[in-house]
Design an enzyme around this catalytic site. Sequence first.
Site, PDB file in Angstrom:
ATOM      1  N   ASN A   1      45.007  37.660  41.029  1.00 48.80           N
ATOM      2  CA  ASN A   1      43.820  37.419  39.997  1.00 48.80           C
ATOM      3  C   ASN A   1      43.847  36.825  38.590  1.00 48.80           C
ATOM      4  OD1 ASN A   1      41.547  38.896  37.786  1.00 48.80           O
ATOM      5  ND2 ASN A   1      41.895  40.407  38.269  1.00 48.80           N
TER       6      ASN A   1
ATOM      7  N   HIS B   1      32.433  44.352  38.648  1.00 54.32           N
ATOM      8  CA  HIS B   1      33.493  45.684  38.590  1.00 54.32           C
ATOM      9  C   HIS B   1      33.555  46.147  40.281  1.00 54.32           C
ATOM     10  CE1 HIS B   1      33.886  46.199  34.592  1.00 54.32           C
ATOM     11  NE2 HIS B   1      35.164  45.352  34.568  1.00 54.32           N
TER      12      HIS B   1
ATOM     13  N   HIS C   1      32.544  52.450  34.785  1.00 53.32           N
ATOM     14  CA  HIS C   1      34.012  51.831  35.056  1.00 53.32           C
ATOM     15  C   HIS C   1      34.293  51.718  33.619  1.00 53.32           C
ATOM     16  CE1 HIS C   1      36.830  48.744  36.665  1.00 53.32           C
ATOM     17  NE2 HIS C   1      36.759  48.180  35.227  1.00 53.32           N
TER      18      HIS C   1
ATOM     19  N   ASN D   1      38.384  47.475  29.306  1.00 52.11           N
ATOM     20  CA  ASN D   1      37.417  46.540  27.979  1.00 52.11           C
ATOM     21  C   ASN D   1      36.303  46.285  28.737  1.00 52.11           C
ATOM     22  OD1 ASN D   1      39.703  46.257  26.149  1.00 52.11           O
ATOM     23  ND2 ASN D   1      41.061  45.391  27.655  1.00 52.11           N
ATOM     24  N   GLY D   2      36.315  46.133  30.031  1.00 54.41           N
ATOM     25  CA  GLY D   2      34.444  45.411  30.447  1.00 54.41           C
ATOM     26  C   GLY D   2      34.157  46.722  30.985  1.00 54.41           C
TER      27      GLY D   2
ATOM     28  N   ARG E   1      32.471  42.474  24.357  1.00 50.30           N
ATOM     29  CA  ARG E   1      31.059  42.179  24.706  1.00 50.30           C
ATOM     30  C   ARG E   1      30.125  43.634  24.138  1.00 50.30           C
ATOM     31  NH1 ARG E   1      32.403  42.226  30.388  1.00 50.30           N
ATOM     32  NH2 ARG E   1      34.467  40.377  30.423  1.00 50.30           N
TER      33      ARG E   1
ATOM     34  N   ARG F   1      41.806  52.887  22.446  1.00 52.94           N
ATOM     35  CA  ARG F   1      43.463  53.727  21.426  1.00 52.94           C
ATOM     36  C   ARG F   1      43.035  54.475  20.209  1.00 52.94           C
ATOM     37  NH1 ARG F   1      47.877  51.779  26.003  1.00 52.94           N
ATOM     38  NH2 ARG F   1      46.007  50.166  25.327  1.00 52.94           N
TER      39      ARG F   1
ATOM     40  N   GLY G   1      40.721  51.862  32.555  1.00 49.89           N
ATOM     41  CA  GLY G   1      41.814  51.904  31.071  1.00 49.89           C
ATOM     42  C   GLY G   1      41.273  53.439  30.802  1.00 49.89           C
TER      43      GLY G   1
ATOM     44  N   GLY H   1      38.115  55.012  31.101  1.00 48.39           N
ATOM     45  CA  GLY H   1      37.450  55.772  31.422  1.00 48.39           C
ATOM     46  C   GLY H   1      38.878  57.552  32.460  1.00 48.39           C
ATOM     47  N   GLU H   2      40.158  57.055  32.460  1.00 53.43           N
ATOM     48  CA  GLU H   2      40.705  57.215  32.622  1.00 53.43           C
ATOM     49  C   GLU H   2      41.806  58.310  31.932  1.00 53.43           C
ATOM     50  OE1 GLU H   2      43.562  54.636  35.447  1.00 53.43           O
ATOM     51  OE2 GLU H   2      41.085  53.889  36.474  1.00 53.43           O
ATOM     52  N   ASN H   3      42.138  57.915  30.457  1.00 56.93           N
ATOM     53  CA  ASN H   3      42.915  57.809  30.002  1.00 56.93           C
ATOM     54  C   ASN H   3      41.770  58.991  29.006  1.00 56.93           C
ATOM     55  OD1 ASN H   3      44.843  56.891  31.226  1.00 56.93           O
ATOM     56  ND2 ASN H   3      44.095  55.085  30.372  1.00 56.93           N
TER      57      ASN H   3
ATOM     58  N   GLU I   1      41.815  48.282  42.344  1.00 62.47           N
ATOM     59  CA  GLU I   1      40.818  46.517  43.154  1.00 62.47           C
ATOM     60  C   GLU I   1      41.781  45.837  43.829  1.00 62.47           C
ATOM     61  OE1 GLU I   1      39.316  46.671  38.656  1.00 62.47           O
ATOM     62  OE2 GLU I   1      37.900  45.644  39.660  1.00 62.47           O
TER      63      GLU I   1
END
Length: 399
Positions: free
Chosen positions: A7, A180, A208, A211-212, A241, A285, A331, A333-335, A385
């Site tokens: 990536n 995404h 999703h 950061n994005g 953004r 965070r 990041g 959404g999961e945490n 991904e």
Amino acid sequence: MNILVINAGSSSLKYQVYNMDNEEVLAAGRVERIGMDTAILTHEPVGKSEVREVTPILEHTTAIRKVLDMLVHAEHGVFKSIEEIDAVGHRVVHGGDSFSGSVLVTEEVKKEIKRLFDIAPLHNPASMLGIAAVELNMPGVPNVAVFDTAFHQTMDPVAFRYAIPNVLYRKHRIRRYGFHGTSHQYVSERAAKFIGRPIEELKIITCHVGNGVSCTAILNGKSVDTSMGMTPLEGLMMGTRSGDLDPAIVPFAMDKEDLSLTEVNFMLNKHSGLQAISGGSSDMREVTEAMLAGDANSKLAFDMFTYRIRKYIGAYAAALDGVDAIVFTAGVGENSVEVREAVCSKLNFLGVELDSERNKTGRGFEKRISTDASKVEVLVIPTNEELVIANDTYRITTK
Ligand code: ADP
């Protein structure tokens, strides 16, 4: 069969190596600050300790060379020779409307990715650098391109066209593409498995949130609408953004502040979102911590961020004429317990009932965070991904 997943960003490069016999990750890592004398290579071979090297890496070809050296390193490596890598999969951000799936990289494909530089100037050049660097370092090894936009190629013109003069669509392909895609596809498929129903009969909204940030409406396994547009700037508020805004603001701000095209682009992509409103951090965070400590700007940033996700869920429930499952991933959404709680707090009209205890427990695995009585399943599904890229690369190079 071993597959290297790359990536490439403009000044960074992330990688993972898979043994596809059992989908096992053998090593992962990243090169940061490419172009500088103090570039950092972080290599994490599974089952061995992490290695960190600060070294001059001036371009992507050297970055790939260093990664390959690390993968065959006597102490930190996972292979005896580079020949053990059978194929390479690349994340390519923009596939325009030319690619509705992953493809083997040929001269034609490279030409098309380059043609798309025009609408993806911030992203596709880096993907091409990654491909070129692998071709130079690993001649003869097949490369596969996996596009962030491909999953959304099922959208109807009703969802993908902008209400602007036709000539802009005809001449310049200005339309919604969405991004995404590998993530939205992966988590929706996992969600269907988790619920135990065929995806072909489900209405799913995937969020999703990293950061994005983007949301997608998925009907029977197909993307029917998504919040990012011609570029990843549209839609939800993100780390740096802006997301949606009145397009008239752009010429107005350019005029009032005497901004160039480059400057206004930079402002909307790099100096907006959470960072602008919180007055400092783009990291959820830190924003949450500051909010909980009483900082008013951080609270506004958090509230705007979560309110907008809630609005998109409402809109996509209308687009889908109902919703069976809402999925959080990436990041944030999961945490973030707080973000999920705030987003779901006023979705009762849809039949969403969050279980606050379930929402708090556990990280890093798939879980249901709605109550058993909730009409809509709310799930947290870690995205992957890289695995999608590895699987596509395997499928395409072995068929
Ligand atoms: P990217 O879009 O760059 O791939 P990620 O999906 O890795 O980003 O998400 C990165 C973001 O996740 C960070 O900016 C951070 O705000 C957020 N994040 C990570 N852990 C937590 C946490 N425990 N609570 C809230 N936010 C978190």
